[in-house]
Structures are given as C-alpha cells and as structure tokens.
Design a protein around this motif. Structure first.
Motif, PDB file in Angstrom:
ATOM      1  N   PHE A  20      41.396  52.507  55.672  1.00 46.13           N
ATOM      2  CA  PHE A  20      42.152  52.343  54.440  1.00 46.13           C
ATOM      3  C   PHE A  20      42.022  50.913  53.947  1.00 46.13           C
ATOM      4  O   PHE A  20      41.643  50.008  54.686  1.00 46.13           O
ATOM      5  CB  PHE A  20      43.627  52.687  54.663  1.00 46.13           C
ATOM      6  CG  PHE A  20      44.318  51.774  55.628  1.00 46.13           C
ATOM      7  CD1 PHE A  20      44.367  52.096  56.985  1.00 46.13           C
ATOM      8  CD2 PHE A  20      44.914  50.588  55.209  1.00 46.13           C
ATOM      9  CE1 PHE A  20      44.990  51.236  57.898  1.00 46.13           C
ATOM     10  CE2 PHE A  20      45.541  49.728  56.113  1.00 46.13           C
ATOM     11  CZ  PHE A  20      45.572  50.052  57.460  1.00 46.13           C
ATOM     12  N   ARG A  21      42.379  50.718  52.707  1.00 45.57           N
ATOM     13  CA  ARG A  21      42.428  49.401  52.115  1.00 45.57           C
ATOM     14  C   ARG A  21      43.399  49.501  50.936  1.00 45.57           C
ATOM     15  O   ARG A  21      43.687  50.622  50.475  1.00 45.57           O
ATOM     16  CB  ARG A  21      41.065  48.949  51.645  1.00 45.57           C
ATOM     17  CG  ARG A  21      40.461  49.830  50.561  1.00 45.57           C
ATOM     18  CD  ARG A  21      39.039  49.440  50.268  1.00 45.57           C
ATOM     19  NE  ARG A  21      38.401  50.386  49.378  1.00 45.57           N
ATOM     20  CZ  ARG A  21      37.137  50.307  48.968  1.00 45.57           C
ATOM     21  NH1 ARG A  21      36.396  49.306  49.377  1.00 45.57           N
ATOM     22  NH2 ARG A  21      36.637  51.222  48.172  1.00 45.57           N
ATOM     23  N   PRO A  22      43.903  48.356  50.440  1.00 44.53           N
ATOM     24  CA  PRO A  22      44.793  48.425  49.283  1.00 44.53           C
ATOM     25  C   PRO A  22      44.113  49.163  48.145  1.00 44.53           C
ATOM     26  O   PRO A  22      42.938  48.959  47.891  1.00 44.53           O
ATOM     27  CB  PRO A  22      45.036  46.957  48.928  1.00 44.53           C
ATOM     28  CG  PRO A  22      44.770  46.218  50.183  1.00 44.53           C
ATOM     29  CD  PRO A  22      43.685  46.984  50.902  1.00 44.53           C
ATOM     30  N   LYS A  23      44.897  49.975  47.469  1.00 45.86           N
ATOM     31  CA  LYS A  23      44.313  50.812  46.430  1.00 45.86           C
ATOM     32  C   LYS A  23      43.658  49.996  45.323  1.00 45.86           C
ATOM     33  O   LYS A  23      42.680  50.411  44.721  1.00 45.86           O
ATOM     34  CB  LYS A  23      45.390  51.714  45.830  1.00 45.86           C
ATOM     35  CG  LYS A  23      44.820  52.709  44.814  1.00 45.86           C
ATOM     36  CD  LYS A  23      45.896  53.460  44.077  1.00 45.86           C
ATOM     37  CE  LYS A  23      45.289  54.204  42.914  1.00 45.86           C
ATOM     38  NZ  LYS A  23      46.291  54.718  41.975  1.00 45.86           N
ATOM     39  N   ASP A  24      44.212  48.857  45.030  1.00 50.82           N
ATOM     40  CA  ASP A  24      43.696  48.057  43.922  1.00 50.82           C
ATOM     41  C   ASP A  24      42.723  46.980  44.382  1.00 50.82           C
ATOM     42  O   ASP A  24      42.441  46.044  43.648  1.00 50.82           O
ATOM     43  CB  ASP A  24      44.862  47.417  43.167  1.00 50.82           C
ATOM     44  CG  ASP A  24      45.749  46.600  44.101  1.00 50.82           C
ATOM     45  OD1 ASP A  24      46.773  46.074  43.640  1.00 50.82           O
ATOM     46  OD2 ASP A  24      45.402  46.512  45.308  1.00 50.82           O
ATOM     47  N   SER A  25      42.235  47.098  45.594  1.00 51.20           N
ATOM     48  CA  SER A  25      41.353  46.043  46.073  1.00 51.20           C
ATOM     49  C   SER A  25      39.980  46.158  45.406  1.00 51.20           C
ATOM     50  O   SER A  25      39.563  47.235  44.982  1.00 51.20           O
ATOM     51  CB  SER A  25      41.178  46.119  47.588  1.00 51.20           C
ATOM     52  OG  SER A  25      40.347  47.197  47.924  1.00 51.20           O
ATOM     53  N   VAL A  26      39.282  45.062  45.319  1.00 53.34           N
ATOM     54  CA  VAL A  26      37.957  45.013  44.691  1.00 53.34           C
ATOM     55  C   VAL A  26      36.973  45.800  45.571  1.00 53.34           C
ATOM     56  O   VAL A  26      37.023  45.725  46.799  1.00 53.34           O
ATOM     57  CB  VAL A  26      37.483  43.559  44.544  1.00 53.34           C
ATOM     58  CG1 VAL A  26      36.085  43.502  43.980  1.00 53.34           C
ATOM     59  CG2 VAL A  26      38.467  42.796  43.677  1.00 53.34           C
ATOM     60  N   ASN A  27      36.094  46.542  44.904  1.00 49.95           N
ATOM     61  CA  ASN A  27      35.083  47.313  45.620  1.00 49.95           C
ATOM     62  C   ASN A  27      34.096  46.354  46.295  1.00 49.95           C
ATOM     63  O   ASN A  27      33.210  45.819  45.650  1.00 49.95           O
ATOM     64  CB  ASN A  27      34.356  48.242  44.657  1.00 49.95           C
ATOM     65  CG  ASN A  27      33.565  49.311  45.384  1.00 49.95           C
ATOM     66  OD1 ASN A  27      33.623  49.400  46.600  1.00 49.95           O
ATOM     67  ND2 ASN A  27      32.857  50.111  44.633  1.00 49.95           N
ATOM     68  N   ASP A  28      34.264  46.164  47.549  1.00 49.93           N
ATOM     69  CA  ASP A  28      33.501  45.148  48.258  1.00 49.93           C
ATOM     70  C   ASP A  28      32.346  45.777  49.044  1.00 49.93           C
ATOM     71  O   ASP A  28      32.525  46.279  50.145  1.00 49.93           O
ATOM     72  CB  ASP A  28      34.442  44.394  49.209  1.00 49.93           C
ATOM     73  CG  ASP A  28      33.734  43.229  49.858  1.00 49.93           C
ATOM     74  OD1 ASP A  28      34.354  42.545  50.669  1.00 49.93           O
ATOM     75  OD2 ASP A  28      32.542  43.019  49.526  1.00 49.93           O
ATOM     76  N   GLU A  29      31.158  45.741  48.456  1.00 53.88           N
ATOM     77  CA  GLU A  29      30.013  46.377  49.116  1.00 53.88           C
ATOM     78  C   GLU A  29      29.210  45.400  49.956  1.00 53.88           C
ATOM     79  O   GLU A  29      28.136  45.732  50.417  1.00 53.88           O
ATOM     80  CB  GLU A  29      29.080  47.016  48.072  1.00 53.88           C
ATOM     81  CG  GLU A  29      29.719  48.135  47.274  1.00 53.88           C
ATOM     82  CD  GLU A  29      29.859  49.418  48.088  1.00 53.88           C
ATOM     83  OE1 GLU A  29      30.260  50.429  47.499  1.00 53.88           O
ATOM     84  OE2 GLU A  29      29.575  49.408  49.306  1.00 53.88           O
ATOM     85  N   GLU A  30      29.711  44.190  50.121  1.00 48.94           N
ATOM     86  CA  GLU A  30      28.899  43.192  50.797  1.00 48.94           C
ATOM     87  C   GLU A  30      28.739  43.449  52.275  1.00 48.94           C
ATOM     88  O   GLU A  30      27.854  42.896  52.912  1.00 48.94           O
ATOM     89  CB  GLU A  30      29.485  41.791  50.577  1.00 48.94           C
ATOM     90  CG  GLU A  30      29.263  41.271  49.168  1.00 48.94           C
ATOM     91  CD  GLU A  30      29.864  39.888  49.017  1.00 48.94           C
ATOM     92  OE1 GLU A  30      30.118  39.489  47.875  1.00 48.94           O
ATOM     93  OE2 GLU A  30      30.090  39.227  50.056  1.00 48.94           O
ATOM     94  N   ASP A  31      29.635  44.271  52.854  1.00 52.72           N
ATOM     95  CA  ASP A  31      29.521  44.513  54.284  1.00 52.72           C
ATOM     96  C   ASP A  31      28.487  45.580  54.622  1.00 52.72           C
ATOM     97  O   ASP A  31      28.338  45.947  55.776  1.00 52.72           O
ATOM     98  CB  ASP A  31      30.894  44.878  54.864  1.00 52.72           C
ATOM     99  CG  ASP A  31      31.493  46.083  54.168  1.00 52.72           C
ATOM    100  OD1 ASP A  31      32.619  46.466  54.510  1.00 52.72           O
ATOM    101  OD2 ASP A  31      30.816  46.649  53.266  1.00 52.72           O
TER     102      ASP A  31
END
Lengths: 290, 290
Positions: free
Chosen positions: A148-159
């Motif tokens: 899970f992650r915060p619903k409004d978190s930025v879509n972080d594809e760097e991982d």
DNA sequence: CGCGATCCATAGATAGCATTGATGGATGTT
DNA sequence: AACATCCATCAATGCTATCTATGGATCGCG
C-alpha cells in the motif's frame, strides 16, 4: 515433409543475405547451413539459392519459400509459447508477499478463487512490510508484492517495479472512546506500527497540527488492539486489519483525508507469466468483492 | 526447435484417438509413432499424452499443441503447394491443340502475352479439329483444347471436359459475288471442311430449306478460298479464318443465325495447374482483344 | 597483377535421430 | 482363465545433422 530447421535456416539466410552470417546468428557452422539449404532444395526439388560472385542470392522461389518459412517458424514459436503458458497455469508456482492486513483479507479470498480456477497452481505466501516486499521482489525472491501507499502519493516508477491497482482502504483511529478524533490525542501515548504506518500516522497528525508521541511499537493488529483496550495508548489501523480482527473493547473512527491505495507490484518486462497474471487478476477481483 | 514430423504425428494421434490408427494412416509402425510422441514430450518438456486403459488420451496441453500442430502442418503443405505452383509458372510446359482458324489468330496473340508474363513457360501447339483435340485431351496427350461449337448448342458436360468460354465468331458465305446469300446457292457445288464445319453448313442451309451438295473437301482456309476464287464452288468460313487469310478474289457475306462459341477445354479435377490456368487466361484475353 | 581475405560448396568422420521387428506389460472382452 | 488389443520399450540398422578441414571462386587492395 519439410523440416523446420531447414525452413528456419532458409529464412535466416534470406534475412542476412549470407550463408556465413546466418550460420553465425544461428550458432551453426557455415557448412551446416550450406548442407541444410542443399537438403531443402532436394526435398522441394526446386533451386532456392544461386551463387553470385562470392556470395549467394535467393531465387524467386527461394524468396517465396523464405517468406513462408518465416511465418511458419513464427507459428511454431507461438505454439511453444502458448504451450508453456498453458503449463504455467496448470502447474506453476507464484510467490507472494503482502502486509498483514492484506494477507488476512484480500489474499485468502484470492487464494480460494485461484484454487478453483487453477487447481495445480501453487501459491507461496510471505508476511512482509511493503519495503521488505519491494526488496524481495527486486532480488527475485518473490514474484508479486501486495502493498500500500498513500492514495495521493506521486506515481513513483523509479524503483523499477510495475504496479497494478488492486483497491483502496481507509485508516481508522483506534481508541476506547466512541466517535473519537485525532485532535483529542495530542498528548496521548501512541502505539506505532511499521515504517510506512508511522509515516501515515505522522502525516495525519501533521494535518491536525501536532506530532504524535510514540510510546510503544507493534505491527501486530491483535497486539495493538489489546494494548488500546487496556488503556496503554491509541493507534491507527487500516480497515482491512479491522475486518480481520476487531477487539470488542476498542472503537474505530475513520480518519478523513487518509486513504491507502492497495497495489500489486511485479518486476521485470511485461508480459507477466500467465500464472502471475492470474494472481494479479485474482487479487484485484478479491479486493473488489470485500 | 520442434520437428514437423513430430507435430504431424501428434495431430494424427489427436485426430484418430489412437497411436496404432495414426501409425496406420501415416504408414508408420506403431513404435515409430510412440517414439515420435516421446521425443515431442522431451522437446517441449510437457506431458502430452497419458495412458488410459489400453489406449491413450491427450492431456489438455496435448490437445492444445495438436490443434496448433494441425494448423502448422497445413501451413507447410500450403507453402509447398504454392512453391510448386510458382515453379510451374516459371518452367512448366503446356500442350495446346486448336483448329486452324483459332491457331492462326487467338493462339499467336496468347502466346506472345504468355512469353512476356512467363518467359520460362513452354507452349507446345497442335493443329487439330475439335473432335481430335477432345480425344487427345482425354488421353492426356494435351493439356488444353481450343475448339468451337454452335453458340446455341446445349451445354454438354457428359464428355467429362471442363470448358471455359473464350469468345464468339461468325460464319461467312465465301463466294465470288458481293452481298451473296445461301439461298442463291441451292444448286451450287459446295466445298466442305471438317466434320464440325460440315454440320454447321448443313444446319445453316437447312434453315434456308436445302441440303448443300458437297463437291469437294478441304479444311485449309487458303485452299478453299483459292477454289472459290477459281469458280470451283462456294463454301463457308469463320471470321477468324478470314482474319488470318483473305483471298482478294472472294467475297464474304455473314450468315445470320450461325455463330460459334469458342471455348477452351481441360480435363480432370479443378483447380487447373497454374501454368494451365495462365494459358486459359491468356486465350480469353487474346480473344477479347481481336 | 599478385596476394591475402572472404565466401560458399564439398568431403569425411562422428554422433544423434528415425524406423523397424520383437517383446513385455496392462487392459478389455468373452 | 484365455485371448485379443494396445502402447511402451529394446536392440539393430540406416539416415541425418554437425563439425573440421579443404578447395575453388571472387573481391579488394597495394
């Protein structure tokens, strides 16, 4: 009956315009390729290649058959792939890590559905926090991470993880008082969970204007509820955890503005193996029916 | 890389539901088929058949691959057929018999077109009356017969020949008088041609109410025109013959109600070999442009 | 023009595959 | 229980696939 190896060789010679290059690409010796062409000419009774200077050129018949050969070889490869996919679904194994709240709710439901649809498919399950799951995924120790992650978190594809949306969840204040709120607990002793849970808690309290004092730690939904009921502090828990376990001596008040996105992550280039794809599907379906 | 023979065997086993029957149909011994299946299982790493009682049954994977195998084998057969067709057009030989009027007009035009489109295609030509052509066709001595019949004749398929319409032609009265007619020659000496030409002549005169007196015979368009010009009699000729040769001392008057259909005949089941089909095409095209 | 590099075809040796007849084990029928 | 049927396996034999070595032809460069 023609031979697939012969056809494959002809297609490669046609593509590279050279016997030697085709041999290199197919990891054959040049005389092997020469031999294959000769045997294909014998089998068809048609001259397919002709010498031109130091090299060769395909006859019109050779071009025609090379084109067909490429199609046919493609068909065979597709059939092999399809067969492997079919086997994967019947006898494959998928390793899944998830945090406890999802592992107690979404996963059992998905597991049941998968057992019905693909009886031979094996599922290995690991209880892990989101950060651990991500590490295992990248190390090839698991195939799917449910996190899970915060619903409004930025879509972080760097991982490098590929994520599929599974569902959403609310966060609840767990205390002994009905209709409670965060503001009532500026000075309370808080029970913290995992790192990502703590981050969630800090963000929620920050929105009300205070920093929670963490007096104790546990990431076990049964333990923290028992501590709250005993008056040892207050905490937050996701809705999924409350579905799995609800202590009769605690109250839950939804924290407005704090929602989780539940996602399933995989690693590596698409498409996912059929078994993995089936698991992802099952997880989304299970979450939608909770 | 899989093997086409293996795939073909699997498809046959799937179709017949029996190793022994598949072996029989493919003209293999039963152990050969068993061996092929075993090698295909080894190559794919997948169990494709399982023993059931005295026989075998395909696994779901086996069924899947057998279906793909049947497609693939069909593709290979199609490619072989296509290749043979291509060769046929490049280096094939077609034997054609035709009557003189068509052989002098339609056939040269068709031959020229074929030489341009298919330089390697050989054409062997025979000057034959329609009945001779039909016999040669049935005996396999030629591939195509170009002949004629009355335009209004019944479509007679009993002789086993397959006919393709090529064109039409008119019949002309050949005499020394301009604007002549059959009625003027009830008592004239007639010059008869081939059997089918005689039948045409008798039919035409019969429609005007008399039976022509055949005084001489020749089926050579040059000879009959020379005889007519010398006053030795009158005759009929098709328009195609007049295109090929026209004596300056004769006149031609079209006989109304007497028209020929020109057709090309082949023998045996369709489809025609590509070379034969090309010749039929060329003949129709040539006739249309005369 | 001579020489070296490149390319393909052929030869010979060896290993692997394809095919058969014989045989054995399991199943089905009478 | 005896017999027939079916498939899998074995052993022998011939065919195919693959390699290294070699030869002939062409190409490019000095």
């Amino acid at each position: 009956m023609l031979s697939l190896v012969h056809l494959k060789v002809l297609a490669a010679v046609s593509r590279h315009g050279s016997v030697t290059e085709a041999a290199r690409q197919l990891h054959y010796s040049q005389p092997s390729v020469s031999h294959h062409l000769a045997r294909l000419e014998a089998a068809t009774g048609v001259k397919l290649v002709q010498r031109v200077g130091r090299g060769i050129r395909l006859t019109p018949e050779g071009v025609l058959l090379a084109n067909r050969a490429a199609e046919i070889v493609g068909r065979v490869d597709a059939a092999s792939t399809e067969l492997a996919a079919h086997v994967d679904l019947r006898a494959g194994r998928v390793r899944l890590a998830a945090n406890a709240s999802a592992l107690s709710t979404i996963v059992p439901k998905a597991t049941a559905a998968l057992a019905r649809a693909h009886p031979g498919l094996q599922l290995s399950l690991f209880d892990r926090h989101p950060d651990d799951s991500a590490r295992m995924l990248r190390h090839g120790e698991i195939d799917v991470a449910l996190a899970f992650r915060p619903k409004d978190s930025v879509n972080d594809e760097e991982d490098g993880l590929r994520r599929v949306h599974v569902g959403e969840d609310s966060i609840y204040l767990i205390s002994t008082r009905p209709d409670d709120s965060l503001a009532n607990h500026r000075d309370s002793a808080w029970i913290g969970g995992c790192e990502r849970c703590l981050a969630e808690l800090n963000a929620a309290c920050g929105r009300v204007g205070f920093v929670p004092r963490i007096a104790s730690h546990s990431d076990d939904m049964v333990v923290v509820q028992a501590l709250v009921a005993a008056g040892a502090g207050v905490t937050t828990l996701p809705g999924l955890a409350l579905r799995a376990h609800r202590h009769p001596g605690v109250h839950a008040a939804e924290i407005v503005g704090s929602r989780r996105e539940i996602y399933a992550a995989t690693y590596g280039d698409p498409p996912d193996p059929p078994a993995v794809a089936a698991v992802l599907d099952a997880l989304s379906t299970a979450a939608a029916t909770l």
